[in-house]
Design an enzyme around this catalytic site. Sequence first.
Site, PDB file in Angstrom:
ATOM      1  N   ARG A 120      29.570 -39.555  -8.318  1.00  0.00           N
ATOM      2  CA  ARG A 120      29.574 -39.284  -6.719  1.00  0.00           C
ATOM      3  C   ARG A 120      30.633 -39.854  -6.111  1.00  0.00           C
ATOM      4  O   ARG A 120      31.103 -39.219  -5.050  1.00  0.00           O
ATOM      5  CB  ARG A 120      28.091 -39.905  -6.447  1.00  0.00           C
ATOM      6  CG  ARG A 120      27.278 -39.003  -6.804  1.00  0.00           C
ATOM      7  CD  ARG A 120      25.609 -39.523  -6.764  1.00  0.00           C
ATOM      8  NE  ARG A 120      25.471 -40.503  -7.127  1.00  0.00           N
ATOM      9  CZ  ARG A 120      25.160 -40.900  -8.596  1.00  0.00           C
ATOM     10  NH1 ARG A 120      25.084 -40.129  -9.390  1.00  0.00           N
ATOM     11  NH2 ARG A 120      24.932 -42.153  -8.911  1.00  0.00           N
TER      12      ARG A 120
ATOM     13  N   GLU B  44      22.498 -52.619 -13.533  1.00  0.00           N
ATOM     14  CA  GLU B  44      21.180 -53.319 -13.255  1.00  0.00           C
ATOM     15  C   GLU B  44      20.268 -52.695 -14.324  1.00  0.00           C
ATOM     16  O   GLU B  44      19.307 -53.402 -14.788  1.00  0.00           O
ATOM     17  CB  GLU B  44      20.668 -52.697 -11.745  1.00  0.00           C
ATOM     18  CG  GLU B  44      20.753 -51.383 -11.531  1.00  0.00           C
ATOM     19  CD  GLU B  44      22.250 -50.779 -10.859  1.00  0.00           C
ATOM     20  OE1 GLU B  44      22.133 -49.982 -10.272  1.00  0.00           O
ATOM     21  OE2 GLU B  44      23.017 -51.533 -11.105  1.00  0.00           O
TER      22      GLU B  44
END
Length: 179
Positions: free
Chosen positions: A61, A98
């Site tokens: 993105r 994460e």
Amino acid sequence: MDRAYLDQKIRKVPDFPKKGILFYDVTTLFEDAALFKEMIDEMCQKYEGQEIDKVVGIDARGFLLASTMAYKLNAGVSIVRKKGKLPYKTKQASYEKEYGPDTIEMHEDTIKPGEKVIIVDDLLATGGTMLATIDLVKQMGGEILGIDFIINLSFLPGMEKLKDYPVSYLIDYDNEEVK
């Protein structure tokens, strides 16, 4: 920019890409022509009048943001991709996301020593991807003028890790509560 409208347009997807992760889908922002233009204008505003050589976009993105920002700022685009996706000689950096380890790469000649660089991505969470990107830009001798995101997740440690850099974002979430 209307932050409430921005929040409303961001699709929140629970348990993606794995259970316990709330994914903030910004592709819905890109679909809204007026909002996309307003986002890019706001993200570029602080750089107007500065000499920017490259806007670095992070897979995937970040590519959309980098391309449009570079066009508006009369700069080139450099891209950061996941390992094995670039066809020429690369520099690599590994980091912890994460939800597991990853490695990113840039073509070894995409940033020239002394070039003034902005780095952009859609979201700041733990900061691992951005720190690895900063490492790659510095390895090539780039000077980082700014780091920009659409979303900052302030309940995660990303911003603290980037405290030595000028960081901007359009919207902040201080928890993972889906409204």
